[in-house]
Design an enzyme around this catalytic site. Structure first.
Site, short mmCIF file in Angstrom:
data_model
loop_
_atom_site.label_atom_id
_atom_site.label_comp_id
_atom_site.label_asym_id
_atom_site.label_seq_id
_atom_site.Cartn_x
_atom_site.Cartn_y
_atom_site.Cartn_z
N ASP A 51 21.73 63.09 -37.42
CA ASP A 51 20.82 62.39 -36.38
C ASP A 51 20.36 63.11 -35.47
O ASP A 51 20.74 64.18 -34.99
CB ASP A 51 22.27 61.62 -35.64
N PHE A 73 8.76 60.79 -37.83
CA PHE A 73 8.55 59.33 -38.18
C PHE A 73 9.84 58.49 -37.76
O PHE A 73 9.66 57.23 -37.48
CB PHE A 73 8.33 59.04 -39.75
N TYR A 141 8.98 48.20 -27.64
CA TYR A 141 8.70 49.18 -28.87
C TYR A 141 7.52 50.07 -28.33
O TYR A 141 7.55 51.11 -28.55
CB TYR A 141 8.44 48.54 -30.07
N LEU A 189 5.07 41.10 -42.17
CA LEU A 189 4.20 39.86 -42.62
C LEU A 189 4.10 39.94 -44.10
O LEU A 189 4.44 39.03 -44.85
CB LEU A 189 2.86 39.80 -42.16
N GLY A 286 5.96 38.97 -27.28
CA GLY A 286 5.43 40.65 -27.32
C GLY A 286 4.26 40.67 -28.13
O GLY A 286 3.71 41.72 -28.14
N1 UFG Z 1 4.12 37.28 -38.56
C1 UFG Z 1 4.28 35.97 -38.66
N2 UFG Z 1 5.14 35.69 -39.85
C2 UFG Z 1 6.10 36.67 -40.25
C3 UFG Z 1 6.00 38.02 -39.95
C4 UFG Z 1 5.17 38.36 -39.15
O1 UFG Z 1 3.36 35.21 -38.61
O2 UFG Z 1 7.09 36.13 -40.87
C5 UFG Z 1 2.90 37.78 -37.58
C6 UFG Z 1 3.29 38.55 -36.35
O3 UFG Z 1 3.74 37.60 -35.66
C7 UFG Z 1 1.95 39.40 -36.23
C8 UFG Z 1 1.58 39.59 -37.68
O4 UFG Z 1 2.12 38.78 -38.59
O5 UFG Z 1 1.16 38.53 -35.55
C9 UFG Z 1 2.02 41.01 -38.14
O6 UFG Z 1 3.37 41.26 -37.92
P1 UFG Z 1 4.14 42.38 -38.37
O7 UFG Z 1 5.75 42.24 -38.18
O8 UFG Z 1 3.96 42.50 -39.81
O9 UFG Z 1 3.73 43.78 -37.76
P2 UFG Z 1 3.30 43.76 -36.30
O10 UFG Z 1 1.95 43.77 -35.94
O11 UFG Z 1 4.44 42.97 -35.24
O12 UFG Z 1 3.90 45.30 -36.24
C10 UFG Z 1 3.38 46.46 -36.98
C11 UFG Z 1 4.53 47.23 -36.80
C12 UFG Z 1 4.35 48.13 -35.63
C13 UFG Z 1 3.12 48.44 -35.31
C14 UFG Z 1 2.27 47.29 -35.32
C15 UFG Z 1 0.80 47.90 -34.94
O13 UFG Z 1 5.85 46.85 -37.18
O14 UFG Z 1 5.47 49.46 -35.51
O15 UFG Z 1 2.07 46.88 -36.50
O16 UFG Z 1 -0.30 47.09 -35.11
F1 UFG Z 1 3.35 49.01 -33.87
#
Ligand code: UFG
Length: 331
Positions: A51, A73, A141, A189, A286
């Protein structure tokens, strides 16, 4: 070089570990296995389960393995989760990074590659986003990672730490059919969409359809995990060859093209042949509306070139992995 890869059992860290080994480096993967998977660690890497909060353990590790560089990472990564439990992000991402940097300082390790994020930018002032654009996270985050970038500037200035900070946009895809994204629970996503195509879930939620984007859904810049990994190698070699006290290497990493949630679903329908039903749902707290990278700087400085420039090939590689390993890694 002998490289300590924290989060070496995770999605991106384990692919970078593969690339480091292929390039002839030695790898010590360090992971607490809270989110990572033992099976993801390359066979030729040493896995140390530990850890980052354990300073004495880190001191011992850095010295006993004669580590030359650290790639960091290990972190919590889900923006949505950070809006429910910010304290965990500041503890795991910010405080633990400081412990690691202190241990590196004590052991005289002078090279550091940091997994940073597009989440630093929050709602950007312009698109595509350049490195010097305003940093104003919209989630805890992003803030937890921004604080690390701030610490790094002082470690560089005062202690001569050589570092690269790579700000990933949306990492996706699989480097091999037997190595891919396996978060538990999965919130990202593309894997969530592919779970529908596998018949494991009935639909995918679209979080927010009222953003000021062409189709009302969030736009992201998806980058293949192997292209990300390659950038780490280039950054490490640049640090190795830079003269002492040269400027930090700060780069945005994306393909420079944005896809809305609806567009990603459409590409996945084409790749999988599955109708992938969607449910329009409220916004996720967020989430910035649009995040698209300018990666001109890393292309220019280090000659980085993405090999998976189109979303279809990224989704195809992810689909191969999810089809072969619908339950992810066995551990
Ligand atoms: N989304 C949906 N449905 C889902 C999952 C996601 O509509 O079931 C949308 C989210 O709202 C977002 C987009 O798809 O608008 C992408 O979401 P992700 O959860 O795949 O990724 P994020 O953009 O939230 O975050 C990821 C990483 C972060 C990083 C970011 C950088 O998890 O660590 O990309 O852009 F910072």
């Amino acid at each position: 070089m002998k490289v300590l890869v924290t989060g070496g059992a995770g999605y991106i860290g384990s692919v970078v570990a593969d690339e480091l080994l292929q390039a002839g480096h030695q790898v010590v993967a360090f992971d607490n296995l809270s989110r990572g998977h033992r099976q993801a660690v390359p066979k030729n890497a040493e896995l140390v389960v530990g850890d980052l909060a354990d300073r004495a353990g880190l001191d011992q590790l850095l010295r006993s393995r004669a580590i030359d560089a650290v790639m960091h990472f290990a972190a919590l990564i889900e923006a949505g989760e950070s809006m429910k439990a910010p304290q965990e992000f500041f503890r795991n991402n910010t405080a633990n990074a400081l412990t690691l940097l202190e241990a590196m300082l004590a052991a005289g390790v002078k090279r550091f590659v940091f997994s940073s994020t597009a989440a630093l930018f929050g709602n950007p002032e312009r698109t595509p986003i350049e490195e010097d654009d305003r940093l104003q996270p919209t989630n805890a985050y992003g803030e937890s990672k921004l604080l690390v970038e701030r610490m790094l500037t002082w470690f560089h200035q005062i202690h001569g730490l050589g570092y690269a900070s790579l700000r990933y946009f949306n990492a996706a895809g699989a480097s091999r059919p037997d190595k891919g994204e396996a978060h538990q629970p999965e919130t990202h996503l593309i894997p969530r969409i592919l779970q529908v195509a596998l018949g494991r879930t009935k639909h995918v939620n679209i979080f927010g359809t009222d953003y000021s984007t062409p189709d009302g859904t969030c736009v992201r810049d998806y980058i293949h995990v192997s292209d990300l990994a390659h950038a780490h190698l280039l950054a490490l070699h640049a640090l190795e060859n830079s003269p002492k006290n040269s400027s930090p290497l700060i780069y945005n990493l994306g393909n420079g093209q944005g896809f809305s949630v609806r567009q990603v679903v459409e590409v996945a329908r084409n790749v999988t042949g599955h109708p992938i039903p969607v449910i329009e749902s409220p916004r996720r707290p967020g989430d910035p509306a649009v995040l698209i990278a300018s990666s001109e700087k890393i292309r220019r400085d280090l000659g980085w070139q993405p090999r998976f420039g189109d979303l279809k090939s990224i989704v195809e590689s992810a689909w191969q992995w999810h089809r072969a390993y619908p339950n992810g890694y066995p551990d």
